[in-house]
Design a protein around this motif. Structure first.
Motif, PDB file in Angstrom:
ATOM      1  N   ARG A 100       0.818  -1.203   0.000  1.00 12.50           N
ATOM      2  CA  ARG A 100       0.000   0.000   0.000  1.00 12.50           C
ATOM      3  C   ARG A 100       0.856   1.257   0.000  1.00 12.50           C
ATOM      4  O   ARG A 100       0.527   2.252  -0.663  1.00 12.50           O
ATOM      5  CB  ARG A 100      -0.915  -0.007   1.229  1.00 12.50           C
ATOM      6  N   GLN A 119       0.157  -0.359 -11.588  1.00 12.91           N
ATOM      7  CA  GLN A 119      -0.979  -1.203 -11.220  1.00 12.91           C
ATOM      8  C   GLN A 119      -2.313  -0.646 -11.696  1.00 12.91           C
ATOM      9  O   GLN A 119      -3.349  -1.259 -11.481  1.00 12.91           O
ATOM     10  CB  GLN A 119      -1.057  -1.386  -9.690  1.00 12.91           C
ATOM     11  N   SER A 202     -14.208   4.144   0.280  1.00 13.16           N
ATOM     12  CA  SER A 202     -14.175   2.761   0.754  1.00 13.16           C
ATOM     13  C   SER A 202     -15.508   2.037   0.631  1.00 13.16           C
ATOM     14  O   SER A 202     -15.596   0.850   0.952  1.00 13.16           O
ATOM     15  CB  SER A 202     -13.737   2.730   2.224  1.00 13.16           C
ATOM     16  N   ASP A 204     -18.524  -0.164  -0.562  1.00 13.50           N
ATOM     17  CA  ASP A 204     -18.564  -1.315  -1.465  1.00 13.50           C
ATOM     18  C   ASP A 204     -19.945  -1.527  -2.090  1.00 13.50           C
ATOM     19  O   ASP A 204     -20.191  -2.529  -2.743  1.00 13.50           O
ATOM     20  CB  ASP A 204     -18.139  -2.590  -0.725  1.00 13.50           C
ATOM     21  N   ARG A 226      -7.246   2.719  -4.612  1.00 14.53           N
ATOM     22  CA  ARG A 226      -6.727   1.556  -5.333  1.00 14.53           C
ATOM     23  C   ARG A 226      -7.833   0.733  -5.983  1.00 14.53           C
ATOM     24  O   ARG A 226      -7.646   0.182  -7.061  1.00 14.53           O
ATOM     25  CB  ARG A 226      -5.917   0.671  -4.373  1.00 14.53           C
ATOM     26  N   ASN A 227      -8.972   0.598  -5.315  1.00 12.88           N
ATOM     27  CA  ASN A 227     -10.021  -0.289  -5.808  1.00 12.88           C
ATOM     28  C   ASN A 227     -11.103   0.492  -6.553  1.00 12.88           C
ATOM     29  O   ASN A 227     -12.011   1.047  -5.945  1.00 12.88           O
ATOM     30  CB  ASN A 227     -10.636  -1.066  -4.636  1.00 12.88           C
ATOM     31  N   TRP A 228     -10.996   0.524  -7.855  1.00 15.09           N
ATOM     32  CA  TRP A 228     -12.007   1.160  -8.696  1.00 15.09           C
ATOM     33  C   TRP A 228     -12.925   0.124  -9.345  1.00 15.09           C
ATOM     34  O   TRP A 228     -13.792   0.469 -10.150  1.00 15.09           O
ATOM     35  CB  TRP A 228     -11.340   2.001  -9.773  1.00 15.09           C
ATOM     36  N   GLY A 229     -12.723  -1.137  -8.991  1.00 17.58           N
ATOM     37  CA  GLY A 229     -13.500  -2.205  -9.623  1.00 17.58           C
ATOM     38  C   GLY A 229     -14.992  -2.094  -9.396  1.00 17.58           C
ATOM     39  O   GLY A 229     -15.795  -2.464 -10.266  1.00 17.58           O
TER      40      GLY A 229
END
Length: 330
Positions: A100, A119, A202, A204, A226-229
């Motif tokens: 991270r 990444q 954050s 979901d 980091r998490n754009w999924g």
């Protein structure tokens, strides 16, 4: 001596006077404890020059790559991009950073003009590539909706029994937050329209159906999240995903000395886009009255936010608590 200092710093995280005494004793305190106090103050929402000094002293004393990153990341928390003078130093520190921390350092460098993190997935590249265009389109759309009204709907319990549903659904643009819940039985209070969905980085939860814009709250998180999924499907559908300009965040942090809530940040952005509060209403926000208790402790400083809301109300923000008062206001 170390045990005594440890106990002292545990007390200092709750007591501003003791914390500042600890700051004056920096030469007597190991860097690891200065760093610990800095992190604890950050976790409690102290976004101020004193906490910045603690991070800086911990790095200057240790000269560790991780402490340099802590210091520069906290500068970014305050709304300050990576200074050009620190780029080479942070770039040299990359081999000593992992996971991270490595990604965070890459993001700081990319934001200051370096290469994008390796990444990055296609969703994030699309969000970054289109961001300025989407922001311009959003600004134009907000301006077009002004005459019909723009309503920012908070999630405070004050919405219960407000009977503001018709007022909200009659606005040209409606903005809602995070896990807002729509139940047909509550439509009379909270309405059902949602044009803009503001979500925390954050969160979901999947985006609500038929939303026209998505805003990821926080200090322009393109280079940090980091998490754009979770947003992949909505980006593929052509829904713009916006981040809030860093200057809006920085101005609020300077006023609050704390990270602003998504609601306050969104209102401040609208104010910047429009130049005044004309046409903007806010519902579902607590001013700290007895009927709507202050939320449980978080990094947000609610008393300061409520005071700022009152100042904005005096400057022209239409802060609505129930349908009867809105009728009176109109």
């Amino acid at each position: 001596m170390l045990i005594g200092l440890n106990q002292y710093l545990r007390m200092a995280q709750h007591d501003e006077r003791l914390a500042r005494c600890a700051g004056r004793r920096c030469d007597d305190i190991p860097w690891v404890l200065l760093r610990r106090l800095a992190h604890r103050r950050r976790q409690k929402g102290f976004y101020d020059a004193f906490t910045l000094m603690l991070f800086r002293r911990a790095w200057q004393r240790s000269r560790r790559a991780s402490c340099l990153l802590d210091y520069l990341a906290y500068c970014r928390d305050l709304g300050r991009p990576l200074p050009l003078a620190r780029r080479a130093e942070l770039s040299d520190a990359l081999p000593a950073l992992h996971g991270r921390r490595f990604y965070l350092a890459q993001g700081l460098l990319a934001e200051s003009g370096g290469d994008p993190p390796t990444q990055w997935g296609e969703v994030l590249r699309e969000v970054c590539r289109c961001q300025q265009t989407w922001r311009s389109q959003f600004a134009a759309h907000v301006a077009q909706c002004r005459d019909q009204g723009i309503c920012v709907v908070g999630n405070a319990p004050v919405m219960r029994g407000s009977r503001l549903g018709s007022f909200i659904d009659g606005q040209g643009l409606v903005m809602r937050f995070n896990r807002f819940y729509y139940d047909p039985s509550s439509a009379v209070d909270s309405g059902k329209k949602h044009d803009v969905w503001v979500r925390s980085p954050s969160l979901d939860r999947a985006p609500p159906a038929a939303v026209r814009w998505v805003v990821v709250s926080g200090p322009d998180v393109i280079f940090r999240l980091r998490n754009w999924g979770a947003l992949a499907d909505i980006v593929e559908q052509g829904v713009p995903v916006l981040t809030v300009p860093l200057e809006v965040w920085r101005a609020l942090v300077k006023k609050l000395m704390a990270p602003p809530s998504a609601g306050l940040l969104s209102l401040a952005w609208l104010r910047q886009l429009l130049g005044s509060w004309q046409g903007v209403s806010a519902v579902g926000f607590s001013l700290g009255d007895s009927n709507c208790p202050v939320p449980r402790a978080t990094r947000h400083h609610w008393a300061q936010e409520q005071a700022l809301l009152r100042r904005w109300q005096a400057d022209g923000l239409n802060l609505v608590s129930d349908a009867a008062k809105e009728t009176e206001h109109g």
